[in-house]
Design a protein around this motif. Structure first.
Motif, short mmCIF file in Angstrom:
data_model
loop_
_atom_site.label_atom_id
_atom_site.label_comp_id
_atom_site.label_asym_id
_atom_site.label_seq_id
_atom_site.Cartn_x
_atom_site.Cartn_y
_atom_site.Cartn_z
N VAL A 185 1.37 -3.55 5.62
CA VAL A 185 2.95 -3.55 6.27
C VAL A 185 3.34 -2.15 5.85
CG1 VAL A 185 5.37 -4.33 5.48
CG2 VAL A 185 3.10 -6.05 5.38
N SER A 186 3.13 -1.55 4.61
CA SER A 186 4.25 -0.29 4.14
C SER A 186 3.26 0.32 3.02
CB SER A 186 5.42 -0.76 4.02
OG SER A 186 5.61 -1.44 2.89
N CYS A 187 3.85 1.28 2.83
CA CYS A 187 3.58 2.18 1.41
C CYS A 187 4.70 2.79 0.98
CB CYS A 187 2.38 3.25 1.78
SG CYS A 187 2.01 4.41 0.40
N ARG A 188 5.18 2.58 -0.27
CA ARG A 188 6.14 3.14 -0.70
C ARG A 188 6.06 3.70 -2.18
NH1 ARG A 188 11.37 1.70 0.86
NH2 ARG A 188 11.58 0.25 2.53
N GLU A 245 -3.46 13.85 -5.14
CA GLU A 245 -1.94 13.68 -4.46
C GLU A 245 -2.16 13.81 -2.81
OE1 GLU A 245 1.22 13.56 -7.97
OE2 GLU A 245 0.52 15.49 -7.48
N CYS A 246 -3.13 14.89 -2.33
CA CYS A 246 -3.09 14.90 -0.85
C CYS A 246 -4.49 15.07 -0.71
CB CYS A 246 -2.23 16.24 -0.72
SG CYS A 246 -2.71 17.55 -1.86
N HIS A 247 -4.84 15.46 0.77
CA HIS A 247 -6.08 15.67 1.24
C HIS A 247 -6.61 16.77 0.42
CE1 HIS A 247 -5.89 12.49 4.14
NE2 HIS A 247 -4.83 12.75 4.72
N TYR A 248 -5.82 17.82 0.38
CA TYR A 248 -6.35 19.24 -0.28
C TYR A 248 -6.74 18.86 -1.65
CZ TYR A 248 -6.43 23.96 -1.82
OH TYR A 248 -6.99 25.58 -2.20
N ASP A 249 -6.15 18.38 -2.59
CA ASP A 249 -6.58 17.83 -3.70
C ASP A 249 -7.94 17.25 -3.77
OD1 ASP A 249 -4.16 18.81 -4.93
OD2 ASP A 249 -3.38 16.90 -5.14
N ALA A 283 5.18 9.38 -2.23
CA ALA A 283 4.16 8.61 -1.51
C ALA A 283 4.09 9.45 -0.18
CB ALA A 283 4.64 7.34 -0.95
N ASN A 284 2.86 9.25 0.64
CA ASN A 284 2.55 9.90 2.18
C ASN A 284 2.34 8.71 2.61
OD1 ASN A 284 1.71 11.50 4.36
ND2 ASN A 284 0.66 12.87 3.12
N PRO A 285 3.03 8.01 3.43
CA PRO A 285 2.29 6.89 4.15
C PRO A 285 1.28 7.31 5.16
CG PRO A 285 4.99 6.75 4.00
CD PRO A 285 4.35 8.05 3.64
N ALA A 286 1.36 8.44 5.56
CA ALA A 286 0.22 8.63 6.75
C ALA A 286 -1.04 8.74 6.23
CB ALA A 286 0.85 9.97 7.41
N ARG A 287 -1.24 9.00 4.86
CA ARG A 287 -2.27 9.23 4.23
C ARG A 287 -2.96 7.61 4.08
NH1 ARG A 287 -2.79 10.96 -1.15
NH2 ARG A 287 -4.94 11.04 -0.78
N ILE A 288 -2.10 6.72 3.45
CA ILE A 288 -2.64 5.56 3.53
C ILE A 288 -2.67 4.99 4.64
CG2 ILE A 288 -1.77 3.03 2.63
CD1 ILE A 288 -2.49 5.10 0.34
N ARG A 289 -1.83 5.09 5.70
CA ARG A 289 -2.24 4.50 7.19
C ARG A 289 -3.58 4.86 7.61
NH1 ARG A 289 3.06 5.69 8.33
NH2 ARG A 289 2.68 7.44 9.41
N ALA A 290 -4.17 6.09 7.59
CA ALA A 290 -5.27 6.69 7.96
C ALA A 290 -6.68 5.93 7.19
CB ALA A 290 -5.29 8.12 7.74
N ARG A 291 -6.09 5.85 5.91
CA ARG A 291 -7.26 5.08 5.08
C ARG A 291 -7.33 3.62 5.61
NH1 ARG A 291 -11.83 5.54 3.44
NH2 ARG A 291 -12.54 4.50 1.47
#
Length: 257
Positions: A148-151, A54-58, A129-137
């Motif tokens: 467009v978006s992540c929800r 659920e995050c970069h650390y995981d 959600a963490n839109p920043a993680r998806i945007r980076a990917r």
């Protein structure tokens, strides 16, 4: 009929602990329903890891165990291709460097398929959600102009893995918000969500394509095997074998896996 192949679906959680061995078997059966004739499916969990990525650390925590499990399968000739079983595609570059076989990230595969089905896509993620993680990917794979978006749909990965009730309604409500954002294709941004098998029902309710990353990853792996192609060594060169050094003993311990 093509040559028989075994595709390893590598889980990123110790699922015997998080959801039980019956869930691992259910996921294998799900993959087999979509697999082409002659494709055998192996599903492996990792020895250690969190209940869900659920995050970069995981993601960082699980990569060594991910590599260990995949290497063990390869040693038994049980992986003609590998799917890293997480939408975040953790460790994907490292596995592609290490293995001379097709290695698929289902998040990457799903988004690549989405842009063939419409102009712009949104991702439905677990939790908040963490839109920043998806945007980076998305930026990494070069699809920013089509995104467009992540929800988030409100249920966390462990809840989805245990098939908590109400998932369909939550996903549908989130999907409607994504369509209002301007998306015309939707991507399920979690493998546990995808394994619920709700894609057909969602498409019928929403009237737009809904990409299931489990199926997208599987079919991408099968396509690579059919074409007899593997990731380019210009992009992912074979890493050199290096000794691991132990700080406490000041000695070499072993080579990398």
């Amino acid at each position: 009929m093509g040559q028989p192949h075994t595709i390893l679906y590598q889980l990123v959680a110790p699922m015997e602990v998080t959801a039980g061995p019956e869930e691992i078997e259910r996921r294998r059966a799900f993959l087999e329903r979509y697999a082409a004739a002659g494709t055998a499916i192996e599903v492996r969990s990792v020895a250690r890891g969190t209940a869900g990525i659920e995050c970069h650390y995981d993601a960082a925590l699980v990569v060594p165990y991910l590599l260990e499990s995949i290497e063990a399968a390869r040693a038994r000739n049980a992986a003609d291709a590998v799917i890293v079983g997480c939408f975040s595609d953790p460790g994907l570059d490292a596995v592609r460097e290490r293995l001379p076989v097709p290695v698929v990230g289902p998040g990457e595969a799903a988004m690549a398929l989405a842009i063939q089905l419409g102009d712009r896509f949104s991702v439905i993620s677990p939790g908040t959600a963490n839109p920043a993680r998806i945007r980076a990917r998305v930026r990494h794979i070069g699809l920013t102009e089509r995104y467009v978006s992540c929800r988030g749909m409100g249920l966390r990965v462990p809840d989805l893995a245990s098939r908590a009730p109400g998932a369909l309604e939550r996903i549908e409500a989130t999907a409607i918000a994504c369509l209002e954002d301007g998306a015309d294709v939707l991507v399920l941004g979690c493998m546990s969500m995808a394994f619920l098998g709700l894609t057909d029902e969602l498409q019928a309710r929403l009237g737009v394509p809904v990409v299931n990353p489990v199926v997208a990853g599987l079919k991408t792996a099968e396509a690579m095997l059919s074409h007899r192609i593997t990731p380019s060594r210009r992009t992912w060169p074979q890493p050199p074998d290096k000794p691991l050094l132990d700080r406490a003993t000041r000695r070499q311990t072993t080579t990398t896996p």
